[in-house]
Design an enzyme around this catalytic site. Structure first.
Site, short mmCIF file in Angstrom:
data_model
loop_
_atom_site.label_atom_id
_atom_site.label_comp_id
_atom_site.label_asym_id
_atom_site.label_seq_id
_atom_site.Cartn_x
_atom_site.Cartn_y
_atom_site.Cartn_z
N ARG A 144 9.84 2.05 -8.95
CA ARG A 144 9.25 1.70 -9.43
C ARG A 144 9.64 1.13 -11.00
O ARG A 144 10.14 2.43 -12.09
CB ARG A 144 8.15 2.97 -9.95
CG ARG A 144 6.93 2.85 -11.22
CD ARG A 144 5.97 3.86 -11.10
NE ARG A 144 5.22 3.79 -9.57
CZ ARG A 144 4.00 3.61 -10.19
NH1 ARG A 144 3.48 4.76 -10.52
NH2 ARG A 144 3.23 3.46 -8.67
N HIS A 171 2.67 -5.11 -6.78
CA HIS A 171 2.12 -3.64 -6.30
C HIS A 171 2.20 -3.39 -5.04
O HIS A 171 1.14 -3.14 -4.40
CB HIS A 171 1.08 -2.58 -7.27
CG HIS A 171 0.99 -1.19 -7.03
ND1 HIS A 171 1.84 -0.70 -5.98
CD2 HIS A 171 0.23 -0.32 -6.87
CE1 HIS A 171 2.05 0.87 -6.14
NE2 HIS A 171 1.65 0.85 -6.82
N GLN A 174 0.81 -0.76 -2.19
CA GLN A 174 -0.84 -0.14 -2.74
C GLN A 174 -1.53 -1.38 -1.98
O GLN A 174 -2.74 -0.94 -1.51
CB GLN A 174 -1.26 -0.58 -4.25
CG GLN A 174 -2.68 -0.62 -4.63
CD GLN A 174 -3.08 0.68 -4.25
OE1 GLN A 174 -2.19 1.64 -5.23
NE2 GLN A 174 -4.10 0.81 -3.88
N ASP A 266 -9.22 -2.17 -11.41
CA ASP A 266 -7.87 -1.57 -11.51
C ASP A 266 -7.76 -1.44 -13.28
O ASP A 266 -8.74 -2.23 -13.82
CB ASP A 266 -7.10 -2.67 -11.14
CG ASP A 266 -5.68 -1.33 -11.71
OD1 ASP A 266 -5.67 -0.50 -12.15
OD2 ASP A 266 -4.61 -2.31 -11.89
N CYS A 306 -7.11 0.80 -7.35
CA CYS A 306 -5.63 2.20 -6.68
C CYS A 306 -5.61 2.96 -7.49
O CYS A 306 -4.71 3.78 -7.40
CB CYS A 306 -4.83 0.86 -6.95
SG CYS A 306 -4.86 0.50 -9.02
N ARG A 334 -2.08 5.45 1.33
CA ARG A 334 -0.54 5.27 0.87
C ARG A 334 0.54 6.07 1.64
O ARG A 334 1.10 5.19 1.81
CB ARG A 334 -0.56 5.33 -0.48
CG ARG A 334 -1.76 4.97 -1.85
CD ARG A 334 -0.91 3.71 -1.63
NE ARG A 334 0.25 3.36 -2.28
CZ ARG A 334 0.97 3.47 -3.49
NH1 ARG A 334 0.16 3.71 -4.28
NH2 ARG A 334 2.31 3.44 -3.53
#
Ligand code: CP
Ligand code: NVA
Length: 346
Positions: A144, A171, A174, A266, A306, A334
């Site tokens: 990340r 991402h 996700q 988001d 998310c 996830r």
């Protein structure tokens, strides 16, 4: 002699009245598991997962279907040890709850092991040296990062698979878990209308690409100047011309959500953008997903996020905590989507 039965019954009643969550441990399935094919499936073996950009529609569906099978066979130990004896290094330049825990728990459930490292990359030594070292010890890297170029650099230097666990551009993990969640809620992905209300950020970029590839219509409603990445938008439009999806960018959330099957949002200020907080908070004032906006969509529209979420900013509490919200299903998936990625690439 005193009977223990009343005590046992009392404990059972107490547990029920406390509404304890169901056990995570499931009974093994009967017969041969469809998961047997995972080890023989080599379409993605050894591959990096840096973005949805690099995956075909078939590869995306393979990951989603494997994730769903892994979910159904979660604790069938004889058939899900696809990372037995393997190690994954997790490199975090930014905070995480979901990605961190689901990758580590996922590796454990697959019979492997995860090692966590937190801190900036490229400061103590070059990113390429990190990649070259780590590749000598373990079987995969999940990173990340702030810059997308950092995950690319890791992938170029390490001859083991590298997974993007969120960069400033994409991402992918996700988006894969999100489309698994959508498929749990809706009969098919083709022809659905997914509306993202908010910033054209990393999450929006990955959702847009995935939608375009699998034939889901995608509309992004954002303030002017907050459109998705231009190069990825062009790729999404080209993919959409093949899949039949419609990709639209608008600045009008009210018009955008009409007829939506899925509304997604988001945070307005992503990790690393803290310096622009005031400017962004002002720009996004009219882009909150509240009850009124949800009512303009189809009656069976689902709400997605998310997470982490800021109630009162991008989403009203009544929406994210309401009956149409599937945000905790997304979070759960996830785990399964990442287990699928790990099983298929390591
Ligand atoms: N959605 C998501 O990636 O959550 P974390 O930042 O907690 O990992
Ligand atoms: N766009 C957000 C997503 C967090 C999971 C961020 O990058 O901070």
């Amino acid at each position: 002699m005193l009977s223990v039965l009343p005590v046992i019954n009392y404990i059972k009643d107490k547990a029920l009245s406390l509404r304890l969550p169901p056990s995570q441990r499931m009974a093994p399935p009967e017969g041969e598991s469809p998961l047997q094919k995972v080890l023989k499936e080599n379409a993605l073996r050894g591959r990096d997962i840096l973005g949805i950009k690099d995956l075909s529609a078939q590869e995306i569906m393979l990951i989603i279907e494997t994730a769903q099978a892994l979910k159904e066979h979660k604790f069938d130990e004889t058939q899900t040890l696809f990372a037995k004896g393997q190690s994954l290094v997790m490199l975090f330049e930014k905070p995480s709850l979901r990605t961190r825990i689901t990758f580590e728990a996922g590796m454990t459930q697959l019979g492997g092991h995860a090692i966590n490292m937190e801190g900036p990359l490229g400061v103590r030594e070059p990113v390429s040296d990190v990649g070259k070292n780590v590749a000598r010890w373990v079987d995969g890297i999940m990173a990340r990062t702030f810059l997308h170029s950092t995950v690319e650099e890791l992938a170029a230097s390490a001859n083991i698979p590298v997974i993007n666990g969120l960069s400033d551009l994409e991402h992918p993990c996700q988006a894969l878990a999100d489309f698994q969640t959508i498929l749990e809620q809706k009969p098919a992905l083709k022809g659905l209308k997914l509306v993202f209300v908010g910033d054209g950020n990393n999450v929006a970029n990955s959702l847009m690409l995935l939608a375009a590839k699998v034939g889901t219509n995608f509309t992004l409603a954002c303030p002017e100047g907050f459109e998705p990445n231009a190069e990825l938008l062009n790729i999404a439009k080209a993919e959409a011309s093949i899949s039949g999806a419609k990709i639209e960018i608008t600045h009008n959330p009210v018009e955008a959500v009409k007829g939506a099957d899925v509304i997604y949002t988001d945070v307005w200020v992503s990790m690393g953008e803290e310096a622009c907080k005031d400017e962004k908070m002002k720009a996004f004032t009219d882009f909150q997903v509240d009850g009124k906006l949800m009512q303009l969509a189809k009656p069976d529209c689902i709400f997605m996020h998310c997470l982490p979420a800021h109630r009162g900013e991008e989403t009203a509490a009544e929406v994210i905590d309401g009956a149409q919200s599937v945000v905790y299903d997304q979070a759960e998936n996830r785990l399964h989507a990442q287990k699928a990625i790990l099983s298929l690439i390591l």
